[in-house]
Design a protein around this motif. Structure first.
Motif, PDB file in Angstrom:
ATOM      1  N   GLU A 172       0.836  -1.207   0.000  1.00 18.87           N
ATOM      2  CA  GLU A 172       0.000   0.000   0.000  1.00 18.87           C
ATOM      3  C   GLU A 172       0.871   1.256   0.000  1.00 18.87           C
ATOM      4  OE1 GLU A 172      -4.271  -0.735   2.013  1.00 18.87           O
ATOM      5  OE2 GLU A 172      -2.630  -0.566   3.448  1.00 18.87           O
ATOM      6  N   ARG A 173       2.101   1.139   0.508  1.00 18.54           N
ATOM      7  CA  ARG A 173       2.986   2.302   0.614  1.00 18.54           C
ATOM      8  C   ARG A 173       4.231   2.219  -0.247  1.00 18.54           C
ATOM      9  NH1 ARG A 173       3.658   3.434   6.969  1.00 18.54           N
ATOM     10  NH2 ARG A 173       5.563   4.368   6.137  1.00 18.54           N
ATOM     11  N   ILE A 174       4.649   0.989  -0.601  1.00 20.58           N
ATOM     12  CA  ILE A 174       5.912   0.791  -1.307  1.00 20.58           C
ATOM     13  C   ILE A 174       5.655  -0.109  -2.517  1.00 20.58           C
ATOM     14  CG2 ILE A 174       8.294  -0.023  -1.111  1.00 20.58           C
ATOM     15  CD1 ILE A 174       7.879   0.049   1.979  1.00 20.58           C
ATOM     16  N   PRO A 175       6.066   0.283  -3.714  1.00 17.37           N
ATOM     17  CA  PRO A 175       5.931  -0.633  -4.850  1.00 17.37           C
ATOM     18  C   PRO A 175       6.714  -1.915  -4.587  1.00 17.37           C
ATOM     19  CG  PRO A 175       6.508   1.588  -5.585  1.00 17.37           C
ATOM     20  CD  PRO A 175       6.667   1.573  -4.100  1.00 17.37           C
ATOM     21  N   GLY A 176       6.169  -3.024  -5.039  1.00 10.17           N
ATOM     22  CA  GLY A 176       6.865  -4.280  -4.793  1.00 10.17           C
ATOM     23  C   GLY A 176       6.243  -5.439  -5.527  1.00 10.17           C
ATOM     24  N   CYS A 177       6.743  -6.623  -5.220  1.00 11.40           N
ATOM     25  CA  CYS A 177       6.239  -7.844  -5.842  1.00 11.40           C
ATOM     26  C   CYS A 177       6.315  -8.974  -4.830  1.00 11.40           C
ATOM     27  CB  CYS A 177       7.049  -8.194  -7.090  1.00 11.40           C
ATOM     28  SG  CYS A 177       6.448  -9.677  -7.954  1.00 11.40           S
ATOM     29  N   PHE A 178       5.250  -9.754  -4.771  1.00  3.11           N
ATOM     30  CA  PHE A 178       5.209 -10.935  -3.915  1.00  3.11           C
ATOM     31  C   PHE A 178       5.185 -12.163  -4.817  1.00  3.11           C
ATOM     32  CE2 PHE A 178       3.344 -13.879  -0.763  1.00  3.11           C
ATOM     33  CZ  PHE A 178       4.226 -13.645   0.276  1.00  3.11           C
ATOM     34  N   LEU A 179       6.044 -13.126  -4.495  1.00  2.00           N
ATOM     35  CA  LEU A 179       6.221 -14.299  -5.345  1.00  2.00           C
ATOM     36  C   LEU A 179       5.771 -15.561  -4.622  1.00  2.00           C
ATOM     37  CD1 LEU A 179       9.101 -12.409  -5.442  1.00  2.00           C
ATOM     38  CD2 LEU A 179       9.321 -13.746  -7.510  1.00  2.00           C
ATOM     39  N   ARG A 180       5.541 -16.624  -5.382  1.00  3.67           N
ATOM     40  CA  ARG A 180       5.362 -17.964  -4.841  1.00  3.67           C
ATOM     41  C   ARG A 180       6.564 -18.793  -5.310  1.00  3.67           C
ATOM     42  NH1 ARG A 180       1.129 -17.543  -1.249  1.00  3.67           N
ATOM     43  NH2 ARG A 180       0.871 -19.817  -1.317  1.00  3.67           N
ATOM     44  N   VAL A 181       7.132 -19.544  -4.384  1.00  5.25           N
ATOM     45  CA  VAL A 181       8.328 -20.336  -4.667  1.00  5.25           C
ATOM     46  C   VAL A 181       8.008 -21.804  -4.435  1.00  5.25           C
ATOM     47  CG1 VAL A 181      10.690 -20.826  -3.916  1.00  5.25           C
ATOM     48  CG2 VAL A 181       9.904 -18.449  -4.105  1.00  5.25           C
ATOM     49  N   GLY A 182       8.214 -22.616  -5.459  1.00  2.00           N
ATOM     50  CA  GLY A 182       7.899 -24.035  -5.367  1.00  2.00           C
ATOM     51  C   GLY A 182       8.617 -24.713  -4.212  1.00  2.00           C
ATOM     52  N   ALA A 183       7.879 -25.559  -3.475  1.00  2.00           N
ATOM     53  CA  ALA A 183       8.444 -26.200  -2.283  1.00  2.00           C
ATOM     54  C   ALA A 183       8.079 -27.678  -2.211  1.00  2.00           C
ATOM     55  CB  ALA A 183       7.967 -25.479  -1.029  1.00  2.00           C
ATOM     56  N   ARG A 184       7.776 -28.276  -3.366  1.00  2.00           N
ATOM     57  CA  ARG A 184       7.433 -29.708  -3.406  1.00  2.00           C
ATOM     58  C   ARG A 184       8.616 -30.492  -3.947  1.00  2.00           C
ATOM     59  NH1 ARG A 184       3.769 -29.650  -7.050  1.00  2.00           N
ATOM     60  NH2 ARG A 184       4.799 -30.886  -8.667  1.00  2.00           N
ATOM     61  N   GLU A 185       9.095 -31.429  -3.160  1.00  2.00           N
ATOM     62  CA  GLU A 185      10.214 -32.270  -3.565  1.00  2.00           C
ATOM     63  C   GLU A 185       9.765 -33.246  -4.654  1.00  2.00           C
ATOM     64  OE1 GLU A 185       7.790 -34.205  -0.522  1.00  2.00           O
ATOM     65  OE2 GLU A 185       8.829 -32.267  -0.549  1.00  2.00           O
ATOM     66  N   PRO A 186      10.682 -33.813  -5.445  1.00  2.00           N
ATOM     67  CA  PRO A 186      10.297 -34.774  -6.478  1.00  2.00           C
ATOM     68  C   PRO A 186       9.484 -35.924  -5.893  1.00  2.00           C
ATOM     69  CG  PRO A 186      12.598 -34.145  -6.735  1.00  2.00           C
ATOM     70  CD  PRO A 186      12.135 -33.548  -5.437  1.00  2.00           C
ATOM     71  N   GLY A 187       8.324 -36.184  -6.491  1.00  2.00           N
ATOM     72  CA  GLY A 187       7.458 -37.259  -6.028  1.00  2.00           C
ATOM     73  C   GLY A 187       6.612 -36.906  -4.829  1.00  2.00           C
ATOM     74  N   GLY A 188       6.752 -35.684  -4.312  1.00  2.00           N
ATOM     75  CA  GLY A 188       5.995 -35.288  -3.125  1.00  2.00           C
ATOM     76  C   GLY A 188       4.572 -34.885  -3.449  1.00  2.00           C
ATOM     77  N   ALA A 189       3.741 -34.889  -2.434  1.00  2.00           N
ATOM     78  CA  ALA A 189       2.337 -34.495  -2.579  1.00  2.00           C
ATOM     79  C   ALA A 189       2.187 -32.998  -2.322  1.00  2.00           C
ATOM     80  CB  ALA A 189       1.473 -35.280  -1.599  1.00  2.00           C
ATOM     81  N   PRO A 190       1.196 -32.367  -2.936  1.00  2.00           N
ATOM     82  CA  PRO A 190       0.958 -30.935  -2.703  1.00  2.00           C
ATOM     83  C   PRO A 190       0.251 -30.688  -1.370  1.00  2.00           C
ATOM     84  CG  PRO A 190      -0.632 -31.779  -4.269  1.00  2.00           C
ATOM     85  CD  PRO A 190       0.312 -32.915  -3.981  1.00  2.00           C
ATOM     86  N   THR A 191       0.946 -30.979  -0.273  1.00  2.00           N
ATOM     87  CA  THR A 191       0.366 -30.859   1.063  1.00  2.00           C
ATOM     88  C   THR A 191      -0.062 -29.419   1.345  1.00  2.00           C
ATOM     89  OG1 THR A 191       2.021 -32.491   1.721  1.00  2.00           O
ATOM     90  CG2 THR A 191       0.781 -31.416   3.498  1.00  2.00           C
ATOM     91  N   PRO A 192      -1.300 -29.209   1.822  1.00  2.00           N
ATOM     92  CA  PRO A 192      -1.724 -27.840   2.099  1.00  2.00           C
ATOM     93  C   PRO A 192      -1.046 -27.261   3.329  1.00  2.00           C
ATOM     94  CG  PRO A 192      -3.448 -29.394   2.712  1.00  2.00           C
ATOM     95  CD  PRO A 192      -2.394 -30.182   2.018  1.00  2.00           C
ATOM     96  N   ALA A 193      -0.828 -25.961   3.311  1.00  2.00           N
ATOM     97  CA  ALA A 193      -0.297 -25.263   4.475  1.00  2.00           C
ATOM     98  C   ALA A 193      -1.345 -25.225   5.574  1.00  2.00           C
ATOM     99  CB  ALA A 193       0.124 -23.852   4.088  1.00  2.00           C
ATOM    100  N   HIS A 194      -0.903 -24.863   6.761  1.00  2.00           N
ATOM    101  CA  HIS A 194      -1.762 -24.774   7.952  1.00  2.00           C
ATOM    102  C   HIS A 194      -2.344 -26.134   8.326  1.00  2.00           C
ATOM    103  CE1 HIS A 194      -2.422 -20.158   8.178  1.00  2.00           C
ATOM    104  NE2 HIS A 194      -1.327 -20.419   7.488  1.00  2.00           N
ATOM    105  N   THR A 195      -1.589 -27.193   8.077  1.00  2.00           N
ATOM    106  CA  THR A 195      -1.980 -28.533   8.483  1.00  2.00           C
ATOM    107  C   THR A 195      -0.828 -29.168   9.260  1.00  2.00           C
ATOM    108  OG1 THR A 195      -1.158 -29.604   6.466  1.00  2.00           O
ATOM    109  CG2 THR A 195      -3.448 -28.824   6.450  1.00  2.00           C
ATOM    110  N   PRO A 196      -1.107 -30.161  10.122  1.00  2.00           N
ATOM    111  CA  PRO A 196      -0.052 -30.761  10.949  1.00  2.00           C
ATOM    112  C   PRO A 196       1.023 -31.476  10.143  1.00  2.00           C
ATOM    113  CG  PRO A 196      -2.217 -31.243  11.867  1.00  2.00           C
ATOM    114  CD  PRO A 196      -2.452 -30.639  10.517  1.00  2.00           C
ATOM    115  N   GLN A 197       0.745 -31.816   8.877  1.00  2.00           N
ATOM    116  CA  GLN A 197       1.702 -32.554   8.047  1.00  2.00           C
ATOM    117  C   GLN A 197       2.546 -31.652   7.154  1.00  2.00           C
ATOM    118  OE1 GLN A 197      -1.713 -33.312   8.019  1.00  2.00           O
ATOM    119  NE2 GLN A 197      -1.465 -34.849   9.621  1.00  2.00           N
ATOM    120  N   TYR A 198       2.341 -30.337   7.232  1.00  2.00           N
ATOM    121  CA  TYR A 198       2.995 -29.456   6.262  1.00  2.00           C
ATOM    122  C   TYR A 198       4.501 -29.386   6.477  1.00  2.00           C
ATOM    123  CZ  TYR A 198       4.048 -25.666   3.143  1.00  2.00           C
ATOM    124  OH  TYR A 198       4.573 -24.937   2.118  1.00  2.00           O
ATOM    125  N   HIS A 199       5.218 -29.420   5.371  1.00  2.00           N
ATOM    126  CA  HIS A 199       6.674 -29.307   5.406  1.00  2.00           C
ATOM    127  C   HIS A 199       7.150 -28.837   4.041  1.00  2.00           C
ATOM    128  CE1 HIS A 199      10.820 -31.007   4.908  1.00  2.00           C
ATOM    129  NE2 HIS A 199      10.961 -30.364   6.050  1.00  2.00           N
TER     130      HIS A 199
END
Length: 400
Positions: A343-370
């Motif tokens: 709101e005050r500073i121009p910028g950019c927010f990115l998403r960075v892939g965090a799934r290892e090869p063969g891993g499942a797309p585990t949702p955040a905010h869950t006890p299994q997230y890593h």
């Protein structure tokens, strides 16, 4: 110990890579909740101190801001941000470095975010940007209050551009989302209290039953998105809590509910709040009740501007290749308090892939997230290079 992506191996020799992994695992093992990140802040200060920053300051209680010197003291200042707080969730990952604090875990990847901000500081100290870069280690993102506290401290008053990122297991390690346009939604909370008249469960005619009114209200609120919002515009209304009564044969005098409102544009955000009030008042009147409604505004939407997004995309492509840049592919209705900075500073927010090869797309905010460990190096490199690209552009007279 470390698993550095091949394209980034030259940036992270074994000693540096192992130190970042050790930092990440230490933070993961010792998570702390919003504005209680005392141990975390100390660990981050110690990790930054060997770089001899121009300054390391505690801000907003448990926040840390380090100034990494640029080549030209007069060049515009840019910033990179990593958030540091954890969630009140009991960890069930089975990791050897799982949380030692029962009921608290890094279930959203902030242990990685904090560590990759330190990694970015290392890279910027080794190969400086044109101007100084502030490395912002921010508390309390999960409560939506940390970014505002950092801004209120004045620590970022001279910053001309800011970059941040979030791990995302929907994408493989090495993939980066760096695009203009909506990337996260406004996240507001609503609270409704329905006041009626209690009675014996056998004599409902003597009551003004707030439970019946609450049931009608839960259903009616679902019509906001289906009937009041343009179908082309994303929006979410979720009733998340509902409480009333103390016994099965007692009609309660009071019922309460709360939930969340999500929108990606200001007009829809305003509409959702006004419709909750209107419908709650109408349902209450129809059932002989009184409605008290409170809307707590959370972070606004994140909408990445064209120029900062182009700088971040250039940075990611130069490190990982054009094929690494992927579209978000969805409308993300999650909230993120990085929006307050933008709101005050121009910028950019990115998403960075965090799934290892063969891993499942585990949702955040869950006890299994890593988040996969290798994402640590991608985030550090992309944020550092984004700062360099933006700093050079601003020093050359470009506008964000």
């Amino acid at each position: 110990m470390s698993d550095v992506p091949e394209k980034l191996a030259a940036l992270f020799p074994p000693d540096r890579a192992d130190a970042l992994v050790a930092l990440r695992r230490d933070l993961h093992r010792h998570p702390e909740l919003s504005f209680a990140e005392t141990r975390t802040a100390g660990a981050l200060e110690r990790a930054l101190a060997p770089l001899r920053p121009a300054s390391i300051d505690r801000v907003a209680g448990t926040g840390v801001v380090a100034r990494i010197r640029g080549r030209d003291p007069g060049a515009p200042v840019v910033a990179v941000r990593g958030d540091i707080d954890a969630l009140p969730i009991h960890e069930a990952t089975g990791l050897e470095y799982a949380s030692v604090h029962d009921g608290v875990m890094h279930a959203c990847g902030h242990d990685v975010h904090a560590s990759w901000a330190v990694g970015a500081a290392h890279l910027l100290a080794e190969r400086p940007a044109a101007g100084d870069v502030l490395v912002v280690l921010q508390p309390a993102e999960e409560t939506g209050t940390g970014a505002a506290a950092i801004l209120a401290s004045g620590a970022l008053d001279d910053v001309r551009a800011i970059f941040g990122a979030h791990v995302d297991r929907r994408f493989a390690v090495g993939e980066v989302v760096a695009q203009a346009g909506p990337l996260a939604a406004a996240a507001d909370d609503f609270f409704v209290e329905l006041l009626g008249r209690g009675a014996h469960g056998a004599r409902p005619h003597e009551s003004a039953d707030p439970v019946v009114g609450a049931a009608a209200l839960v259903t009616a609120l679902q019509t906001i998105v289906s009937r009041r919002v343009n179908p082309a515009i994303p929006a979410v209304v979720t009733v998340a809590t509902l409480q009333a009564g103390t016994a099965p044969n007692v009609i309660a005098e009071r019922a309460t509910m709360s939930g969340t409102l999500r929108a990606v544009d200001p007009a829809t955000r305003t509409l959702l709040a006004s419709e909750v009030r209107r419908i709650a008042d109408g349902i209450a009147a129809a059932h002989g009740l009184t409605a008290n409604v409170r809307i707590d505004l959370g972070p606004p939407p994140i909408v990445n501007p064209e120029r900062p997004a182009a700088w971040a995309r250039t940075a990611a492509e130069s490190l990982l290749g054009a094929d690494a840049i992927v579209p978000l592919g969805i409308t993300n209705m999650g909230g993120e308090d990085f929006a307050y900075y933008m709101e005050r500073i121009p910028g950019c927010f990115l998403r960075v892939g965090a799934r290892e090869p063969g891993g499942a797309p585990t949702p955040a905010h869950t006890p299994q997230y890593h988040a996969a460990e290798a994402s640590l190096f991608v985030g550090a490199a992309v944020l550092a290079e984004s700062a360099r690209v933006a700093s050079a552009a601003l020093a050359g007279g470009e506008r964000a």
